[in-house]
Enzyme design. Structure first.
Site, PDB file in Angstrom:
ATOM      1  N   GLY A   1      -9.505  -0.697  -2.677  1.00 33.88           N
ATOM      2  CA  GLY A   1      -8.465  -0.295  -1.847  1.00 33.88           C
ATOM      3  C   GLY A   1      -7.307  -0.067  -2.801  1.00 33.88           C
ATOM      4  O   GLY A   1      -6.354   0.827  -2.500  1.00 33.88           O
TER       5      GLY A   1
ATOM      6  N   TRP B   1       1.185  -1.100  -0.158  1.00 34.11           N
ATOM      7  CA  TRP B   1       0.149  -0.008   0.158  1.00 34.11           C
ATOM      8  C   TRP B   1       1.219   1.276  -0.155  1.00 34.11           C
ATOM      9  O   TRP B   1       1.051   2.293   0.815  1.00 34.11           O
ATOM     10  CB  TRP B   1      -1.691   0.097   1.421  1.00 34.11           C
ATOM     11  CG  TRP B   1      -1.984  -0.707   1.156  1.00 34.11           C
ATOM     12  CD1 TRP B   1      -3.005  -1.247   0.286  1.00 34.11           C
ATOM     13  CD2 TRP B   1      -1.618  -2.163   2.540  1.00 34.11           C
ATOM     14  NE1 TRP B   1      -4.187  -2.447   0.689  1.00 34.11           N
ATOM     15  CE2 TRP B   1      -3.446  -3.570   2.201  1.00 34.11           C
ATOM     16  CE3 TRP B   1      -0.773  -2.797   3.238  1.00 34.11           C
ATOM     17  CZ2 TRP B   1      -2.941  -4.061   2.335  1.00 34.11           C
ATOM     18  CZ3 TRP B   1      -1.297  -3.887   3.675  1.00 34.11           C
ATOM     19  CH2 TRP B   1      -2.692  -4.941   3.626  1.00 34.11           C
TER      20      TRP B   1
ATOM     21  N   CYS C   1      -2.983   3.753   3.416  1.00 37.24           N
ATOM     22  CA  CYS C   1      -3.502   2.179   2.753  1.00 37.24           C
ATOM     23  C   CYS C   1      -4.004   2.479   2.073  1.00 37.24           C
ATOM     24  O   CYS C   1      -3.357   2.737   0.451  1.00 37.24           O
ATOM     25  CB  CYS C   1      -4.197   1.770   3.867  1.00 37.24           C
ATOM     26  SG  CYS C   1      -4.839   0.282   4.179  1.00 37.24           S
ATOM     27  N   CYS C   2      -5.458   2.394   1.295  1.00 39.08           N
ATOM     28  CA  CYS C   2      -6.103   3.213   0.263  1.00 39.08           C
ATOM     29  C   CYS C   2      -7.012   3.854  -0.015  1.00 39.08           C
ATOM     30  O   CYS C   2      -6.972   4.426  -1.029  1.00 39.08           O
ATOM     31  CB  CYS C   2      -7.605   1.058   0.009  1.00 39.08           C
ATOM     32  SG  CYS C   2      -6.718  -0.059   0.322  1.00 39.08           S
TER      33      CYS C   2
END
Length: 742
Positions: free
Chosen positions: A717, A322, A406-407
């Site tokens: 994501g 990520w 992260c997403c």
């Protein structure tokens, strides 16, 4: 402050205090053109890419891990310098060789040991002995977990908790190193420590004093690490190459120190563009060389690896890091932050081929330049490697210098940090409420004990009355569990490097999450609009349901059911906020599952919506597989109704459509995708992954993975190489809706 390296830059608040946003807004050049100026890969880039692809093939042949250094504890200066090739322009690897993974036991020695053993390695006796006498984050957490917390974790009511690995989701402002140099950053932190020392020494100030000591110490180690590669980062970067290198050194140091769940890169392309534009005007850089700098940076980001256990990979499939880079958006004065380097970093998907990392995220605004919108749409159609988030929705809350962790999670770069909180299984919670405190998969008795509901036909009001009782109980348990985790992470695995690249007085967010949103929504719709009869086992526990009649399903733009999903998120967020969070953190919420929707489904019984025991959930905020009956736009409309005001940690929507549904030719598909994105985000939707492909392509990759080593898809994501998902995860992706028409 005044450095010769700043010659040619316009001054502002950034020359008085640490303020990267001020530097950007005073110096960047918006770009309103198209992609015609871009350069392809140089021969040197092709050679470097070929070497990385060779190593990745070996890695896959060895079961997903090329090599592990089992005798070194990962940290900034514990490895000799590593290089991809002897032609590297941007230098630095996590260990001393490309794709070799390091061991980071500070999150938990058991995870480090099991990760090594699962790939045929043995953690060194030296490390085992050292951590016999040292408390890890995981040790500390399990010392204070209550029996109820352990039970909720065991039966997968609370899932994916960051209690055995680095929490991640903290974005260091790595740009500060390039703009100011480490010496200036150290000087500012020392001033903060002196000022803090004049205050009353309560628990919080004592803790912050020690953290500042650690931050100063690790800024020194960062400088030492760069020196091992032959660079002096004590002063600001003098040109584009140094600006990129200095920034990357900060990110590299963070990855050496932490094995976090998400190690985002931040929002750097507009920052880099300022240096590139200055070098181009000075005649010290060409467009081809500018692209080469970005290509080489991305190659190094694609080399990043963490050592994970099989259990971790089951939750977070595809070996993700990520490494999110946020691109585009507008500033607060309504001027676009799109620059030529916004194009250059996206162009790496052509020059280097599609890939999951970095996780390229477009901050979409209706006001973005048309040329940029069309280039993004073309990339989505050609590579399936980028995602989109609504800048017009986030900018009023986070300003114009935020990035995505992260997403889908926004935070102000260097001014906010996040305590990652994984998620709770809403579908399982509904079943727990119906069964009065007994989990019907594991048999765990947890929460208020009431016994199973005795109704022959479930009624909506009675079910919701019980559900609210269990929701309040669980949210209190959830917050307290997160408080335990993050207290111990701060104590035993504090992110010295990343937090040194934040303001000292940082705002903290605590990110909670939900899984199974569409399952619980459709289940409640079935209870309300159809006839749901419980099926009991010999002990009286409800283990299945017989649902008679039709009911509206989430994902078809039907308000009666879509409002249930909306109200559920508001209800969860409100319940969480009743319990104070550690260090005064702000409670945030997401509808996001990563690829964990598969394992969550495996651990959840049959639900009233017709989903059978063990079947996967839909990912994130998606409607359940193939329940969208009214087309692509209706599905998008349903998701867009979910309230960002209650889910500011993010709402993940993964959207797949076949190419012919977008249009008959490339230009038509590109324009139609732009129109879909504009319309979706004008409805206040937050996020969308876009896959433009036929299911048949994935079926071929499923049957013959050797022919599709770099096939990249968006999952929830983030992006993955399809062949790096487990077979079970691949089958779930194949189950998803591929829209045949708009």
């Amino acid at each position: 402050m005044n450095f010769s390296e700043w010659d040619g830059f316009r001054s502002g608040n950034w020359t008085e205090v640490i303020d990267v946003r001020s530097f950007i807004n005073n110096n960047y050049t918006s770009y309103y053109g198209d992609a015609s100026f871009l350069s392809g890969p140089t021969e040197r880039t092709r050679r470097s890419l070929a070497e990385l692809e060779r190593l990745k093939k070996l890695e896959q042949e060895k079961g997903g891990v090329l090599d592990i250094d089992t005798s070194t504890v990962s940290s900034l200066c514990n490895y000799a310098p590593g290089y991809l090739t002897d032609e590297d322009i941007i230098v630095g690897l996590q260990t001393d060789a490309p794709l070799k993974r390091g061991v980071n036991p500070f999150g938990g020695i058991r995870m480090a040991r099991e990760a090594c053993e699962s790939y045929g390695y043995k953690l060194s006796d030296k490390i085992e002995e050292y951590f016999t006498y040292r408390t890890t984050h995981n040790d500390g957490v399990f010392r204070i977990y209550t029996d109820e917390m352990k039970a909720a974790r065991h039966c997968a009511l609370l899932t994916g908790l960051p209690d055995a690995y680095g929490r991640g989701r903290i974005i260091g402002d790595y740009r500060r190193i390039a703009l100011y140099g480490t010496d200036r950053l150290i000087e500012e932190k020392k001033k903060d420590k002196v000022a803090l020392g004049k205050n009353y020494m309560d628990v919080e100030n004592i803790r912050l004093m020690e953290e500042l000591y650690q931050q100063i110490n690790f800024l020194g180690k960062l400088k030492e690490m760069a020196g091992m590669y032959g660079y002096d980062i004590s002063r600001p970067a003098k040109d584009a190459r140094e600006a990129i290198q200095w920034t990357y050194f900060g990110y590299l140091a963070a990855n050496k120190e932490q094995n976090g769940a998400a190690m985002s890169f931040g929002r750097t392309s507009t920052f880099f563009d300022i240096y590139i534009e200055r070098d181009l005007k000075r005649g010290t850089l060409t467009e081809e060389k500018a692209q080469e700098l970005i290509d080489d940076l991305v190659l190094k980001l694609r080399c990043a690896r963490h050592l994970r256990t099989p259990e971790y990979n089951e939750l977070f499939g595809g070996d993700p890091m990520w490494i999110t880079e946020s691109v585009g958006g507008m500033n607060l004065n309504h001027r676009t932050l799109v620059t030529k380097t916004s194009f250059r970093i996206l162009n790496t998907l052509y020059n280097l081929g599609p890939a999951p990392e970095p996780n390229l995220t477009i901050l979409w605004s209706h006001a973005l330049p048309d040329g940029f919108k069309k280039f993004c749409a073309k990339l989505s159609i050609d590579t399936d490697s980028i995602q989109y988030e609504n800048d017009d929705l986030m900018r009023p809350q986070f300003g114009d210098d935020y990035a995505i962790a992260c997403c889908v999670s926004a935070m102000k770069v260097g001014k906010q940090m996040q305590f990652f909180g994984a998620r709770t299984n809403l579908a399982k919670l509904l079943l727990l409420a119906i069964n009065g405190g007994t989990d019907n998969v594991f048999g765990t008795k947890i929460g208020p004990q009431m016994g199973p509901m005795e109704d022959e036909v479930l009624t909506y009001d009675a079910v919701m009355e019980r559900f609210r009782i269990y929701l309040d109980w669980l949210c209190n348990l959830y917050v307290n569990t997160m408080n335990c985790i993050h207290y111990m992470h701060d104590k035993y695995a504090y992110e010295k490097t990343q937090m040194a690249l934040h303001d000292t007085n940082v705002q903290r967010l605590m990110a909670f999450g939900v899984a199974g949103l569409s399952v619980i929504t459709d289940s409640l719709s079935a209870i309300r609009f159809a006839k749901v009869k419980p099926v009991r086992d010999e002990s009286g526990l409800i283990v299945d349901f017989i649902t008679e009649g039709e009911f509206p399903k989430y994902g078809n733009d039907v308000n009666e059911v879509d409002e249930m999903a909306e109200n559920m998120l508001v209800m969860v967020h409100d319940a969480l906020r009743k319990t104070p969070a550690y260090r005064g953190a702000v409670h945030t919420l997401s509808a996001l599952t990563i690829t964990s929707n598969v394992v969550y489904g495996k651990k959840t019984g049959a639900t009233p919506d017709g989903r059978k025991k063990g079947e996967p959930f839909a990912p994130g905020a998606n409607p359940m597989h193939n329940r969208e009956e009214n087309g692509a736009l209706a599905s998008l409309n349903s998701v867009s109704k979910l309230p960002y005001s209650s889910t500011s940690d993010g709402i993940s929507n993964t959207f797949s459509i076949i190419p012919d549904a977008l249009g008959k030719n490339d230009d038509e598909r590109m324009q139609n995708l732009v129109n879909i994105l504009d319309g979706y985000f004008l409805n206040d939707a937050h996020h969308i992954n876009v896959n433009v492909m036929n299911r048949e392509t994935l079926l071929k990759a499923y049957e013959h993975p050797e022919d599709y080593p770099n096939l990249t898809i968006r999952v929830s994501g983030y992006a993955v190489n399809f062949v790096r998902l487990s077979r079970e995860q691949q089958r779930e992706v194949l189950m998803r809706t591929f829209h045949q028409a708009v």
